[in-house]
Motif scaffolding. Structure first.
Motif, short mmCIF file in Angstrom:
data_model
loop_
_atom_site.label_atom_id
_atom_site.label_comp_id
_atom_site.label_asym_id
_atom_site.label_seq_id
_atom_site.Cartn_x
_atom_site.Cartn_y
_atom_site.Cartn_z
N ALA A 224 0.84 -1.21 0.10
CA ALA A 224 0.10 -0.04 0.07
C ALA A 224 0.70 1.19 0.00
N LYS A 225 2.22 1.27 0.33
CA LYS A 225 2.93 2.33 0.44
C LYS A 225 3.84 2.43 -0.73
N VAL A 226 3.73 1.39 -1.71
CA VAL A 226 4.79 1.29 -2.84
C VAL A 226 4.02 1.50 -4.21
N ASP A 227 4.21 2.69 -4.61
CA ASP A 227 3.53 3.00 -6.03
C ASP A 227 4.19 1.91 -6.95
N GLY A 228 5.60 2.02 -6.77
CA GLY A 228 6.27 1.05 -8.03
C GLY A 228 7.64 0.81 -7.60
N VAL A 229 8.45 -0.04 -8.33
CA VAL A 229 9.80 -0.41 -7.89
C VAL A 229 10.71 0.09 -9.51
N LYS A 230 11.58 0.73 -9.21
CA LYS A 230 12.44 1.03 -10.38
C LYS A 230 13.68 0.29 -10.23
N VAL A 231 13.94 -0.65 -11.23
CA VAL A 231 15.09 -1.62 -11.37
C VAL A 231 15.96 -1.26 -12.36
N SER A 232 17.12 -1.30 -12.12
CA SER A 232 18.15 -0.68 -13.04
C SER A 232 19.28 -1.89 -12.94
N LEU A 233 18.99 -2.98 -13.25
CA LEU A 233 19.83 -3.96 -13.47
C LEU A 233 20.50 -4.56 -14.76
N LEU A 234 19.83 -4.05 -15.90
CA LEU A 234 20.26 -4.26 -17.24
C LEU A 234 20.04 -5.77 -17.52
N SER A 235 19.15 -6.21 -17.15
CA SER A 235 18.95 -7.68 -17.46
C SER A 235 17.22 -7.87 -17.60
N ALA A 236 16.77 -7.79 -18.83
CA ALA A 236 15.36 -8.12 -19.13
C ALA A 236 14.84 -9.13 -18.71
N GLU A 237 15.59 -10.43 -18.80
CA GLU A 237 15.06 -11.73 -18.08
C GLU A 237 14.57 -11.33 -16.40
N HIS A 238 15.55 -10.60 -16.04
CA HIS A 238 15.20 -10.61 -14.31
C HIS A 238 14.09 -9.62 -14.21
N GLU A 239 13.86 -8.63 -14.93
CA GLU A 239 12.78 -7.70 -14.96
C GLU A 239 11.48 -8.38 -15.17
N ILE A 240 11.52 -9.10 -16.39
CA ILE A 240 10.27 -9.89 -16.66
C ILE A 240 10.00 -10.73 -15.55
N GLY A 241 10.78 -11.28 -14.99
CA GLY A 241 10.24 -12.45 -13.65
C GLY A 241 9.94 -11.58 -12.61
#
Length: 389
Positions: A224-241
C-alpha cells in the motif's frame, strides 16, 4: 524540405575518419498530456553554469534557467521528471545543497505545469553515516524534505546502507522503518553495480536471485505504500520475472536502458512502465512511441522506438556510470544548454571517439532540432580535441 548538405568528418577508433551527412530534422509532435497506457518518467540531468567552478570536488554551480527549461522540454512530451537521481549526478558531483534547491525549484515548476514529478531521497548528505540507525536518520531527513516540496519520494539505493548492512535483515529494518514513515506511496529504486560499484550486494546478497527474494518480501509487506519499483540491473530476463512476482497494483518502472522498448511494450500479460535516463535523450521519439501504444498501434510503436535503442546502448555502454556525459553532450548539441560543461568536470569522462559515435546515432534517429547547427558545434569540439584531418 531541402536536405541539409553540410557533412562532418568523424574520427573512428584506431585512427581515420568517416563522413556523416546530417539527416533532415523531423517535426516531432508535442504531447503535453500524460499517456493512457503507461506511466513514463525521464530522469533529467542538470546543466552546469559555464561560469561556475565546476571542477572535481567543488560545490555544484548550476545554470538554473537551462536546467529548468530542460524539464519543461520533457513536460512538453508528456513525460514526468524523475528529479535528483543518478542522472543528475547524485554521488558524482551534485552536493546536498544543490539537490535541495533543484528539487524545490523543479517541484514548483512541475506543479505549475500540471506535470508529474518524483525526486530521489537518499543518504548522500551523510557520508559519515556508519550505523543502521544513522542511515535511517539520514534517509528520514531527505524523505521529509522531498515530501515537503510536494514531489513523490523515490527511495534511492544508499551507499552508506550498502557499507553498514551485515545482511538482508538490516535492509529490511531500514526500509520497513522508512515505509512506515512516508505519507504517500513511494518508488523503490534498485540501482545495480553497473551504475554504481559501491552498491554491489544490495539487499544483502551478491546473488541476484537471493536479493530479489528480500526485495519482493519488502514490497509485499508494504504494497500500500509502494507505487512502484524502479529496477536498473540491465537484465530484461530478471525484470520480466520480477514484474510478474510483484503485487498486482505495484508498477515496475524499467530502468533498463539496454532493453526498454520490449519491456515497455510488454508480453501481453505484463508490461513495464518507465523511469529512464535514456528518455532524457530520446524524449520526442519516446513520446511518439508511447502515443502509438495508446492507440494500440504496435507496429508504429516498434518503428518509433527502434532508432533510439542503438543510441541508448552507446550512451550507457561500460563504464555505464559515465552515461551522464552523453546526455549532457546531446543536450548541448540540441540547443538545450549553452555549452558542453558538467558538474565536477564530468564532460571529460568519455572519449572523443565515443562522442562521435553518439553524434552519429543521434543523427540517424533524427533527434537534432537543427542538424547543421549540431554538426557545427561538434566540429568545434573536434578541433579542440585535435581530432580533425
Amino acid at each position: 524540405m531541402t536536405r541539409v548538405s553540410s557533412r562532418i568528418e568523424l574520427p573512428v577508433a584506431g585512427g581515420g575518419f568517416r563522413t556523416v551527412e546530417p539527416a533532415e530534422p523531423r517535426g516531432w509532435t508535442l504531447h503535453p498530456d500524460p499517456y493512457e497506457t503507461r506511466v513514463a518518467f525521464a530522469a533529467a540531468h542538470v546543466v552546469a553554469d559555464p561560469w561556475g567552478e565546476n571542477v572535481p570536488g567543488a560545490p555544484a554551480a548550476l545554470d538554473w534557467d537551462a536546467t529548468l527549461a530542460f524539464r519543461r522540454h520533457l513536460f512538453s512530451y508528456g513525460l514526468g521528471v524523475a528529479e535528483a537521481m543518478d542522472t543528475a549526478q547524485r554521488n558524482m558531483g551534485l552536493d546536498w545543497a544543490a539537490v535541495q534547491e533543484l528539487v524545490h525549484r523543479s517541484a514548483e515548476q512541475a506543479q505549475a505545469h500540471g506535470a508529474r514529478i518524483a525526486a530521489g531521497a537518499g543518504t548522500d548528505h551523510r557520508p559519515d553515516a556508519a550505523t543502521i540507525d544513522e542511515v535511517i536518520a539520514a534517509y528520514s531527513e531527505q524523505v521529509e524534505f522531498v515530501e515537503g516540496t510536494g514531489a513523490q519520494v523515490i527511495l534511492m539505493a544508499s551507499r552508506q546502507l550498502a557499507a553498514a548492512a551485515a545482511g538482508p535483515e538490516d535492509y529490511l529494518r531500514v526500509y520497513n522503518e522508512l515505509l512506515r514513515q512516508v505519507r504517500e506511496p513511494v518508488i523503490l529504486h534498485w540501482l545495480g553495480e553497473a551504475f554504481d560499484p559501491q552498491l554491489r550486494g544490495y539487499w544483502g546478497s551478491g546473488d541476484v536471485d537471493a536479493a530479489t527474494v528480500t526485495f519482493v518480501q519488502l514490497v509485499e509487506a508494504h504494497a500500500a505504500k509502494v507505487d512502484g519499483v524502479k529496477v536498473s540491473l540491465l537484465s530484461a530476463e530478471h525484470e520480466i520475472g520480477l514484474r510478474a512476482a510483484l503485487p498486482t497494483d505495484v508498477r515496475l518502472y524499467t530502468g533498463d536502458d539496454f532493453n526498454y522498448p520490449e519491456l515497455i511494450r510488454g508480453d501481453g500479460t505484463h508490461h513495464s512502465d518507465a523511469l529512464l535516463g535514456a528518455f532524457a535523450v530520446v524524449a520526442p521519439a519516446a513520446s511518439a512511441a508511447l502515443a502509438a501504444l495508446d492507440q494500440g498501434d504496435l507496429a508504429r510503436y516498434d518503428a518509433e522506438m527502434a532508432p533510439t535503442l542503438p543510441l541508448s546502448r552507446k550512451v550507457f555502454e561500460a563504464p555505464t556510470f559515465y552515461y551522464k556525459t552523453g546526455i549532457a553532450f546531446l543536450a548541448w548539441l540540441s540547443g538545450h544548454q549553452p555549452g558542453f560543461t558538467m558538474v565536477g568536470g564530468l564532460q571529460s569522462a568519455r572519449s572523443i571517439v565515443h562522442l562521435s559515435e553518439v553524434f552519429a546515432l543521434a543523427n540517424e534517429a533524427r533527434l537534432f532540432p537543427d542538424p547543421e547547427r549540431a554538426a557545427a558545434k561538434f566540429r568545434g569540439l573536434l578541433e579542440v580535441a585535435g581530432a580533425v584531418r
